[in-house]
Design an enzyme around this catalytic site. Sequence first.
Site, mmCIF file in Angstrom:
data_model
loop_
_atom_site.group_PDB
_atom_site.id
_atom_site.type_symbol
_atom_site.label_atom_id
_atom_site.label_comp_id
_atom_site.label_asym_id
_atom_site.label_seq_id
_atom_site.Cartn_x
_atom_site.Cartn_y
_atom_site.Cartn_z
ATOM 1 N N HIS A 1 0.983 -2.146 9.348
ATOM 2 C CA HIS A 1 2.348 -2.514 8.962
ATOM 3 C C HIS A 1 2.992 -2.060 10.161
ATOM 4 C CE1 HIS A 1 2.020 -4.257 5.086
ATOM 5 N NE2 HIS A 1 1.084 -3.686 4.925
ATOM 6 N N HIS B 1 0.811 -1.100 -0.069
ATOM 7 C CA HIS B 1 0.010 0.119 0.103
ATOM 8 C C HIS B 1 0.783 1.340 0.028
ATOM 9 C CE1 HIS B 1 -3.292 -2.529 0.450
ATOM 10 N NE2 HIS B 1 -4.311 -1.566 0.795
#
EC number: 3.6.1.-
Length: 302
Positions: free
Chosen positions: A264, A193
């Site tokens: 993340h 992303h």
Amino acid sequence: MPPPSTSSTTTPPNTLSRYTPPPTTLLIYPATLLLGSLFSVLSPTAQQSPTPELAQARPINYFARKDNIFNLYFVKIGWVWMTLAFTSLLITYPTSLERGRRQIQAFSRYVLATVVWYATTQWFFGPAIIDRSFVFTGGKCETILRDLGQSQDEKGVLGAAAAGDEPLSVYLTAVACKTAGGAWRGGHDVSGHVFMLVLVTAVLGYEALGVLAQAPSESREEVNGKKSEDTESGGQVRTWALWFVGVVAGLGWWMLLMTAIWFHTWLEKANGLIISLAAVYTIYFLPRRIIPLRNFVGVPGA
């Protein structure tokens, strides 16, 4: 004897500075990730969701859900939006003697960015670079659904699937693993992303600045001995295209911030950032120093 004409493809680097912002403009991306990461650590709101499972069951924030509408219909198909926005800019290039060359060079920049995106996140002579790095660092597909193993065992495909576990060699990509009902765990998961959102917003941002740099000067250029001025309709189309690009880039930046907050680890986000910045620097800043590369991809606006 008149002096030889100078081709625009050999424009000295010092004259290109008015077209391309300095590389320091890329600092907005590490600053965004730092802001989001600090918020995720310091905010009491972010700290109320200790596990992804809890965040999905009782989301503290809408953007902490992977199934939020912006993630599903914008980020997941981000390159489609990128392509539409880029195309809208390409077809609204101001009319001039250099228009064809500039469009070809802009398309070359798009192709390079697409190749980097595709190799990193989709396919690279097999699994994509991100998937390869995940497996290389010890990641694997775990907890495959029992019924999948049983159904394949009945067909004689797997001899030892009674427990519902698939061999690692069967699932070497995150998409295949999740499609099979498994979980992609154990390795270093570079943030796709972050990589994609940085690449999309940077490419669109620099291309839009290039179009804005062309429009004022090219409307006064002479084409075939006549003044070339943008028609009112052409100017309106370009304005709408720039607005569309601005919306895509703005939403991309917002989702980058949301990714920095909710998903993340620091290292995974940093690695996604490094890959994307390396690509952006190669496409938009190296051509200012390397003439053969500049002749191929050009510089937005020049």
